[in-house]
Design a protein around this motif. Sequence first.
Motif, short mmCIF file in Angstrom:
data_model
loop_
_atom_site.label_atom_id
_atom_site.label_comp_id
_atom_site.label_asym_id
_atom_site.label_seq_id
_atom_site.Cartn_x
_atom_site.Cartn_y
_atom_site.Cartn_z
N VAL A 89 0.89 -1.09 0.07
CA VAL A 89 -0.12 -0.06 0.09
C VAL A 89 1.12 1.26 0.16
CG1 VAL A 89 -1.93 1.22 1.05
CG2 VAL A 89 -1.79 -1.44 1.43
N TYR A 93 -1.42 5.81 -2.95
CA TYR A 93 -2.35 5.03 -3.58
C TYR A 93 -1.96 4.07 -4.85
CZ TYR A 93 -5.60 7.06 -0.61
OH TYR A 93 -6.02 7.73 0.37
N GLY A 146 -11.72 8.46 1.00
CA GLY A 146 -11.92 6.90 1.77
C GLY A 146 -12.15 5.85 1.17
N GLN A 148 -11.14 5.51 -2.29
CA GLN A 148 -9.77 5.12 -2.79
C GLN A 148 -9.00 4.41 -1.91
OE1 GLN A 148 -7.89 8.31 -5.32
NE2 GLN A 148 -9.85 9.21 -6.02
N GLN A 149 -8.93 4.93 -0.67
CA GLN A 149 -8.07 3.93 0.03
C GLN A 149 -8.59 2.89 0.26
OE1 GLN A 149 -9.41 5.22 4.04
NE2 GLN A 149 -7.47 5.23 4.88
N ARG A 150 -9.68 2.40 0.38
CA ARG A 150 -10.28 1.00 0.53
C ARG A 150 -9.96 0.08 -0.74
NH1 ARG A 150 -15.05 3.46 2.86
NH2 ARG A 150 -16.29 2.35 1.37
N PRO A 169 1.08 5.25 4.58
CA PRO A 169 -0.14 5.17 4.09
C PRO A 169 -1.09 6.15 4.38
CG PRO A 169 0.08 3.60 6.04
CD PRO A 169 1.28 4.36 5.55
N THR A 170 -0.89 6.88 5.35
CA THR A 170 -1.82 7.81 5.66
C THR A 170 -1.46 9.38 5.48
OG1 THR A 170 -0.81 7.88 7.98
CG2 THR A 170 -2.89 6.57 7.53
N LEU A 173 -4.15 11.52 4.08
CA LEU A 173 -5.55 11.48 4.52
C LEU A 173 -5.94 12.24 5.96
CD1 LEU A 173 -5.63 7.37 4.84
CD2 LEU A 173 -6.44 8.90 2.89
N LEU A 177 -10.05 9.52 8.23
CA LEU A 177 -9.67 8.46 7.41
C LEU A 177 -8.69 7.80 7.79
CD1 LEU A 177 -10.34 10.10 4.02
CD2 LEU A 177 -11.62 8.31 5.17
N SER A 178 -7.53 8.28 8.38
CA SER A 178 -6.38 7.55 8.81
C SER A 178 -6.90 6.40 9.97
CB SER A 178 -5.32 8.68 9.56
OG SER A 178 -4.90 9.47 8.54
N PHE A 181 -8.05 3.62 8.39
CA PHE A 181 -6.96 2.80 7.73
C PHE A 181 -6.42 1.93 8.77
CE2 PHE A 181 -2.74 1.95 6.49
CZ PHE A 181 -2.96 1.31 5.22
#
Length: 222
Positions: A89, A93, A146, A148-150, A169-170, A173, A177-178, A181
């Motif tokens: 990840v 992204y 959120g 896109q993160q998934r 990864p955050t 965000l 959202l962080s 995650f």
Amino acid sequence: MIKLKDVIKEYKINDAETLRALKGINLDIKEGELVVLRGASGSGKSTVLSLIAALSKPTSGEVEVDGDKISKLADNFASEYRRHNIGFVFQKYNLIPNLSVKENILLPLVPMNLSKKEIDEKLKRVLKMFHIEHKSEQLVKNLSGGEQQRVAIARANINNPKIILADEPTANLDEKLSLHFIEMLQELKAEGKTIVVATHDPLFFGLNFADREIELHHGSII
Ligand code: ADP
Ligand code: ADP
């Protein structure tokens, strides 16, 4: 499960100079462990992840995964190893905005020559796991942050890898959202995955969700 033994990594800057990014690292990460690698920008976190992913080789020392010396793998075996063992990840992204959710998630399977049935089963599993079934046909560029993160974490899991590597990864965000995650990482840990997160996001610290926090400073573990 993941062992780094006396790992030194040098990058060539020009004909005369090299930069020693890792100065003799020893690490032993157990199966199912969730480890946070922390440290300032430039301390060597991404370099450690790239060695575990066999995207680069140490200048000296060894990297072992499941008892295999992955630091000795020839390139074609390294990509095979990655495909079956590693989910990535990235900070931004690395999704392709003009492809659908489904197409983005299936990208890692392209070189694999699987049957339609196998592909559908894998897709269904991750769409469900990360709650994006309803967005499967939508273009990624039209999704919220959120979502896109998934998609990114679903793609990292399409091959059901044993190891998940996350690099900052955050970084893009907000706090809500962080935290989402981080919850997803905890779910993956509950499934038995081994997870290494490189981050300098203070949200990760003191939340007490990692099994271990390892701090790098100028290429050494402190
Ligand atoms: P972090 O992830 O903690 O920010 P990195 O592992 O990316 O740290 O970088 C560690 C050091 O190695 C930094 O000084 C960085 O500039 C250098 N570095 C990383 N990749 C390369 C490369 N491909 N070529 C030259 N220097 C690099
Ligand atoms: P959140 O605040 O939860 O991150 P957004 O407010 O950005 O979400 O989006 C809410 C919903 O609208 C999401 O389901 C998202 O997929 C959809 N959406 C957002 N932007 C667009 C767009 N440009 N085109 C189509 N749908 C969109």
